[in-house]
Design a protein around this motif. Structure first.
Motif, PDB file in Angstrom:
ATOM      1  N   PRO A  43       0.830  -1.217   0.000  1.00 11.86           N
ATOM      2  CA  PRO A  43       0.000   0.000   0.000  1.00 11.86           C
ATOM      3  C   PRO A  43       0.858   1.257   0.000  1.00 11.86           C
ATOM      4  CG  PRO A  43      -0.811  -1.582   1.617  1.00 11.86           C
ATOM      5  CD  PRO A  43       0.529  -2.091   1.148  1.00 11.86           C
ATOM      6  N   LYS A  44       0.260   2.357  -0.418  1.00 12.74           N
ATOM      7  CA  LYS A  44       0.941   3.651  -0.399  1.00 12.74           C
ATOM      8  C   LYS A  44       1.398   3.963   1.026  1.00 12.74           C
ATOM      9  CE  LYS A  44      -2.609   5.842  -2.171  1.00 12.74           C
ATOM     10  NZ  LYS A  44      -3.461   6.912  -2.749  1.00 12.74           N
ATOM     11  N   GLN A  45       2.605   4.542   1.121  1.00 11.00           N
ATOM     12  CA  GLN A  45       3.239   4.738   2.424  1.00 11.00           C
ATOM     13  C   GLN A  45       3.309   6.208   2.831  1.00 11.00           C
ATOM     14  OE1 GLN A  45       4.644   1.981   4.283  1.00 11.00           O
ATOM     15  NE2 GLN A  45       3.454   0.855   2.776  1.00 11.00           N
ATOM     16  N   GLY A  46       3.235   6.460   4.124  1.00  5.23           N
ATOM     17  CA  GLY A  46       3.502   7.781   4.685  1.00  5.23           C
ATOM     18  C   GLY A  46       2.761   8.893   3.974  1.00  5.23           C
ATOM     19  N   PRO A  47       3.482   9.915   3.484  1.00  6.96           N
ATOM     20  CA  PRO A  47       2.830  11.050   2.825  1.00  6.96           C
ATOM     21  C   PRO A  47       2.169  10.683   1.502  1.00  6.96           C
ATOM     22  CG  PRO A  47       5.213  11.207   2.609  1.00  6.96           C
ATOM     23  CD  PRO A  47       4.945  10.092   3.583  1.00  6.96           C
ATOM     24  N   MET A  48       2.483   9.504   0.954  1.00  4.05           N
ATOM     25  CA  MET A  48       1.855   9.076  -0.299  1.00  4.05           C
ATOM     26  C   MET A  48       0.436   8.559  -0.064  1.00  4.05           C
ATOM     27  SD  MET A  48       4.486   9.621  -2.288  1.00  4.05           S
ATOM     28  CE  MET A  48       5.231  10.748  -1.111  1.00  4.05           C
ATOM     29  N   ALA A  49       0.115   8.166   1.180  1.00  2.43           N
ATOM     30  CA  ALA A  49      -1.195   7.592   1.479  1.00  2.43           C
ATOM     31  C   ALA A  49      -2.275   8.673   1.393  1.00  2.43           C
ATOM     32  CB  ALA A  49      -1.172   6.957   2.862  1.00  2.43           C
ATOM     33  N   GLY A  50      -3.514   8.232   1.398  1.00  5.56           N
ATOM     34  CA  GLY A  50      -4.630   9.173   1.311  1.00  5.56           C
ATOM     35  C   GLY A  50      -5.208   9.189  -0.081  1.00  5.56           C
ATOM     36  N   ALA A  51      -6.519   9.313  -0.164  1.00  8.61           N
ATOM     37  CA  ALA A  51      -7.218   9.201  -1.443  1.00  8.61           C
ATOM     38  C   ALA A  51      -6.819  10.284  -2.440  1.00  8.61           C
ATOM     39  CB  ALA A  51      -8.723   9.235  -1.209  1.00  8.61           C
ATOM     40  N   ALA A  52      -6.420  11.467  -1.957  1.00  6.22           N
ATOM     41  CA  ALA A  52      -6.080  12.568  -2.859  1.00  6.22           C
ATOM     42  C   ALA A  52      -4.682  12.424  -3.453  1.00  6.22           C
ATOM     43  CB  ALA A  52      -6.179  13.901  -2.129  1.00  6.22           C
ATOM     44  N   ASN A  53      -3.855  11.557  -2.872  1.00  7.52           N
ATOM     45  CA  ASN A  53      -2.482  11.367  -3.330  1.00  7.52           C
ATOM     46  C   ASN A  53      -2.444  10.171  -4.275  1.00  7.52           C
ATOM     47  OD1 ASN A  53      -1.700  13.512  -1.732  1.00  7.52           O
ATOM     48  ND2 ASN A  53      -1.257  12.202   0.027  1.00  7.52           N
ATOM     49  N   LEU A  54      -2.603  10.444  -5.555  1.00  6.77           N
ATOM     50  CA  LEU A  54      -2.785   9.409  -6.552  1.00  6.77           C
ATOM     51  C   LEU A  54      -1.453   8.809  -6.986  1.00  6.77           C
ATOM     52  CD1 LEU A  54      -5.305  11.276  -8.917  1.00  6.77           C
ATOM     53  CD2 LEU A  54      -5.762  10.185  -6.705  1.00  6.77           C
ATOM     54  N   GLY A  55      -1.380   7.485  -7.052  1.00  7.01           N
ATOM     55  CA  GLY A  55      -0.235   6.840  -7.666  1.00  7.01           C
ATOM     56  C   GLY A  55      -0.243   7.121  -9.149  1.00  7.01           C
ATOM     57  N   SER A  56       0.949   7.380  -9.756  1.00  8.40           N
ATOM     58  CA  SER A  56       0.971   7.786 -11.161  1.00  8.40           C
ATOM     59  C   SER A  56       1.920   6.901 -11.983  1.00  8.40           C
ATOM     60  CB  SER A  56       1.301   9.284 -11.290  1.00  8.40           C
ATOM     61  OG  SER A  56       2.532   9.607 -10.688  1.00  8.40           O
ATOM     62  N   ASP A  57       3.038   7.443 -12.441  1.00  8.96           N
ATOM     63  CA  ASP A  57       3.850   6.742 -13.427  1.00  8.96           C
ATOM     64  C   ASP A  57       5.029   6.005 -12.794  1.00  8.96           C
ATOM     65  OD1 ASP A  57       4.429   5.889 -15.989  1.00  8.96           O
ATOM     66  OD2 ASP A  57       4.407   7.892 -16.854  1.00  8.96           O
ATOM     67  N   TRP A  58       5.736   5.224 -13.627  1.00 10.40           N
ATOM     68  CA  TRP A  58       6.871   4.409 -13.222  1.00 10.40           C
ATOM     69  C   TRP A  58       8.118   4.733 -14.044  1.00 10.40           C
ATOM     70  CZ3 TRP A  58       6.875   1.689  -9.005  1.00 10.40           C
ATOM     71  CH2 TRP A  58       5.794   0.905  -8.597  1.00 10.40           C
ATOM     72  N   ALA A  59       9.293   4.482 -13.446  1.00 11.37           N
ATOM     73  CA  ALA A  59      10.553   4.338 -14.167  1.00 11.37           C
ATOM     74  C   ALA A  59      11.358   3.284 -13.410  1.00 11.37           C
ATOM     75  CB  ALA A  59      11.315   5.660 -14.230  1.00 11.37           C
ATOM     76  N   PHE A  60      12.276   2.604 -14.121  1.00 14.66           N
ATOM     77  CA  PHE A  60      12.992   1.475 -13.533  1.00 14.66           C
ATOM     78  C   PHE A  60      14.486   1.574 -13.841  1.00 14.66           C
ATOM     79  CE2 PHE A  60       8.728   0.221 -14.665  1.00 14.66           C
ATOM     80  CZ  PHE A  60       8.262  -0.463 -13.546  1.00 14.66           C
ATOM     81  N   LYS A  61      15.287   1.188 -12.854  1.00 16.19           N
ATOM     82  CA  LYS A  61      16.731   1.139 -13.025  1.00 16.19           C
ATOM     83  C   LYS A  61      17.285  -0.006 -12.196  1.00 16.19           C
ATOM     84  CE  LYS A  61      21.056   3.681 -12.460  1.00 16.19           C
ATOM     85  NZ  LYS A  61      21.719   4.901 -11.945  1.00 16.19           N
ATOM     86  N   GLY A  62      17.936  -0.962 -12.858  1.00 16.66           N
ATOM     87  CA  GLY A  62      18.513  -2.081 -12.131  1.00 16.66           C
ATOM     88  C   GLY A  62      17.468  -2.787 -11.296  1.00 16.66           C
ATOM     89  N   ASN A  63      17.732  -2.892 -10.013  1.00 16.71           N
ATOM     90  CA  ASN A  63      16.825  -3.577  -9.094  1.00 16.71           C
ATOM     91  C   ASN A  63      15.873  -2.622  -8.379  1.00 16.71           C
ATOM     92  OD1 ASN A  63      17.835  -6.205  -9.552  1.00 16.71           O
ATOM     93  ND2 ASN A  63      19.520  -5.857  -8.121  1.00 16.71           N
ATOM     94  N   THR A 405     -19.200   4.591  -4.456  1.00 14.08           N
ATOM     95  CA  THR A 405     -19.547   5.674  -5.372  1.00 14.08           C
ATOM     96  C   THR A 405     -18.424   5.822  -6.392  1.00 14.08           C
ATOM     97  OG1 THR A 405     -18.529   7.345  -3.931  1.00 14.08           O
ATOM     98  CG2 THR A 405     -20.887   6.893  -3.621  1.00 14.08           C
ATOM     99  N   LEU A 406     -18.666   6.560  -7.460  1.00 17.40           N
ATOM    100  CA  LEU A 406     -17.654   6.731  -8.502  1.00 17.40           C
ATOM    101  C   LEU A 406     -16.524   7.613  -7.979  1.00 17.40           C
ATOM    102  CD1 LEU A 406     -16.660   6.304 -11.378  1.00 17.40           C
ATOM    103  CD2 LEU A 406     -18.119   8.201 -12.111  1.00 17.40           C
ATOM    104  N   GLN A 407     -15.387   6.983  -7.669  1.00 16.24           N
ATOM    105  CA  GLN A 407     -14.196   7.669  -7.178  1.00 16.24           C
ATOM    106  C   GLN A 407     -13.009   7.175  -7.999  1.00 16.24           C
ATOM    107  OE1 GLN A 407     -14.305   9.958  -4.711  1.00 16.24           O
ATOM    108  NE2 GLN A 407     -16.496   9.653  -4.338  1.00 16.24           N
ATOM    109  N   ILE A 408     -12.024   8.051  -8.209  1.00 22.56           N
ATOM    110  CA  ILE A 408     -10.888   7.663  -9.038  1.00 22.56           C
ATOM    111  C   ILE A 408     -10.022   6.637  -8.309  1.00 22.56           C
ATOM    112  CG2 ILE A 408      -9.390   9.582  -8.300  1.00 22.56           C
ATOM    113  CD1 ILE A 408      -8.390   9.616 -11.276  1.00 22.56           C
ATOM    114  N   GLY A 409      -9.683   5.583  -9.034  1.00 28.06           N
ATOM    115  CA  GLY A 409      -8.855   4.514  -8.489  1.00 28.06           C
ATOM    116  C   GLY A 409      -8.386   3.621  -9.617  1.00 28.06           C
ATOM    117  N   GLY A 410      -7.765   2.511  -9.261  1.00 32.23           N
ATOM    118  CA  GLY A 410      -7.309   1.542 -10.247  1.00 32.23           C
ATOM    119  C   GLY A 410      -5.891   1.770 -10.726  1.00 32.23           C
ATOM    120  N   SER A 411      -5.490   0.976 -11.704  1.00 30.90           N
ATOM    121  CA  SER A 411      -4.104   0.984 -12.189  1.00 30.90           C
ATOM    122  C   SER A 411      -3.863   2.155 -13.136  1.00 30.90           C
ATOM    123  CB  SER A 411      -3.804  -0.335 -12.915  1.00 30.90           C
ATOM    124  OG  SER A 411      -2.469  -0.358 -13.391  1.00 30.90           O
TER     125      SER A 411
END
Length: 461
Positions: A43-63, A405-411
């Motif tokens: 789950p989203k951690q610390g300041p990232m948690a909360g419905a208004a703090n949306l998970g967004s994009d990715w980048a990857f490097k090594g591990n 209710t209709l709330q923003i979520g998902g991948s």
């Protein structure tokens, strides 16, 4: 900035809905194809948690995986994909916090008017000349302690950013932004441009905007009048939402609101339009783009409803809010885009689920065109477009509605990296998934040291 190390939260026990059910799964249920497995969730951690703090994009490097969030970004150790760990949580508010990587640098998009360029900034009206939006640059040499290096202000902020390699030791950041307003001092119409930031890796503090090429000298698609009945209506072009470069081929695909575009980037400081297309009947907002590995096709996505509407239901149908597959025909500056078909997930969603085509990447299978893609609360779809006219789904995973209710979520973003699928769920956090299928198993042999999905590699060159 906060640091959380060694944290792994086990996948919660869930009720599993039948894979073949015609009904969407219920709240807190998971449905999937037999070839898909959920290995881990954090789950989203610390300041990232909360419905208004949306998970967004990715980048990857090594591990390591770097996951954007409207409140900052999180670094995950994915050396054991089934047991990922949170390494660092960086608090730095400012939507969307799209991320890209080059060397030991991380680039973070800010598309919200803020009081200043710091990570302690607060919202400020875009009508105020002193408000700030743009790109923030971090040194990630020590992933446990990313260091904020530099900010570069850009016109209309940075909704997304795209990494384009330059000469050795240099990168270009193509900044996409849109929707100017005559009352915004730093975001004036017509805004038919992108911003290009040049970044010397050894001296990132000297990074700055070196060009603002006008890509739509004719003004682009004028769009449909405001008030056109839902779900019809195409956005006017006033900038680009997302750009996907294919540096090895010297081309780039642009999803630019009312236009789908193919660009030449052989001179990264002077990109220009080769050809563009429109679909005013079925496309509302050209949102993102993905080339196949041979670079003779482009999959464009349409973000009907801005990502916050329930568009994967029978009322909307299978063409609006879908992907559009185009073949690239011809050569050089005479190349054209030819429409072949639409693809939309075949499962109906509940009216409480926001669902529309969103961010994905290729699964590297030689001789096949296979993509993994996020669909917000529509879940994750693995699909084959080797035959541009007859795309088909290979595997899928989804959760039931996040809310009553209709709330923003998902991948938001689902990308394939070194044998696994990583999903940044807007509300649920990191998901790690595995697909086991004869059609995709070859992809497990391909290993990359780095992946920015908006800067596609040539997997088989």
């Amino acid at each position: 900035m906060g640091t959380l190390t060694g944290i792994l939260l086990a996948v919660s026990a869930v009720m599993v809905a039948p894979a073949a059910s015609a009904e969407p799964p219920g709240k807190d249920e998971i449905a999937k194809s037999p070839n898909m497995s959920l290995l881990a969730n954090i789950p989203k951690q610390g300041p990232m948690a909360g419905a208004a703090n949306l998970g967004s994009d990715w980048a990857f490097k090594g591990n390591y995986a770097f996951g954007g969030n409207y409140a900052g970004f999180t670094v995950y150790d994915i050396s054991k994909p089934s047991k990922p760990k949170v390494v660092t949580v960086v608090s730095c508010p400012g939507s969307q916090n799209d991320v890209s990587l080059a060397g030991n640098l991380l680039f973070l998009s800010t598309d919200a008017s803020m009081s200043d360029d710091s990570c302690q900034a607060v919202p400020k009206p875009a009508t105020d000349k002193t408000a700030w939006e743009g790109i923030k640059i971090f040194d990630i040499s020590d992933v446990r302690n990313p260091r904020y290096v530099k900010a570069v202000e850009t016109k209309c902020g940075s909704h997304t950013n795209t990494l384009v390699p330059g000469k050795k030791g240099t990168s270009y950041i193509y900044v996409s932004s849109y929707r100017p307003d005559g009352t915004y001092p730093d975001c004036q119409p017509p805004h038919d441009l992108i911003s290009i930031i040049k970044v010397p890796h050894k001296n990132p503090a000297s990074a700055g905007v070196i060009a603002e090429p006008v890509l739509f000298p004719d003004g682009g698609n004028p769009g449909d009048p405001v008030g056109t009945p839902w779900p019809n209506g195409t956005s006017a072009t006033s900038g680009c939402h997302d750009l996907t470069a294919y540096p090895d081929k010297d081309i780039m695909a642009g999803a630019c609101m009312g236009d789908g575009v193919l660009f030449d980037i052989s001179d990264p400081e002077k990109p220009y339009t080769i050809t563009s297309v429109r679909d005013d009947e079925n496309f509302a907002f050209w949102h993102s783009a993905t080339f196949n590995n041979k670079a003779n096709k482009i999959v464009f996505t349409d973000e009907l409803g801005g990502g916050s509407a329930a568009t994967c239901n029978t009322a909307v149908g299978q063409q609006k809010g879908a992907n559009a597959i185009y073949d690239i025909v011809g050569s050089g500056d005479k190349r054209k885009l030819r429409f072949r078909s639409y693809y939309k997930i075949p499962r109906p969603n509940a009216d409480t689920e926001n669902c529309v085509a969103h961010n994905g990447s290729l699964i590297p299978v030689k001789g096949r065109d296979i993509m993994v893609q996020a669909w917000y609360q529509g879940g994750i779809s693995v699909w084959d477009f080797t035959d541009s006219r007859k795309p088909k789904e290979i595997g899928w995973f989804e959760r039931g509605p996040w809310s009553d209710t209709l709330q923003i979520g998902g991948s938001w973003s689902a990308y394939y990296y070194n044998g696994y699928i990583y999903s940044n769920d807007i509300q649920k956090g990191l998901d790690v998934l595995k697909i086991k299928d004869r059609a995709t198993d070859q992809g497990e042999r391909v290993r990359l040291p780095l992946l920015n999905a908006q800067s596609q590699p040539d997997y088989f060159d």
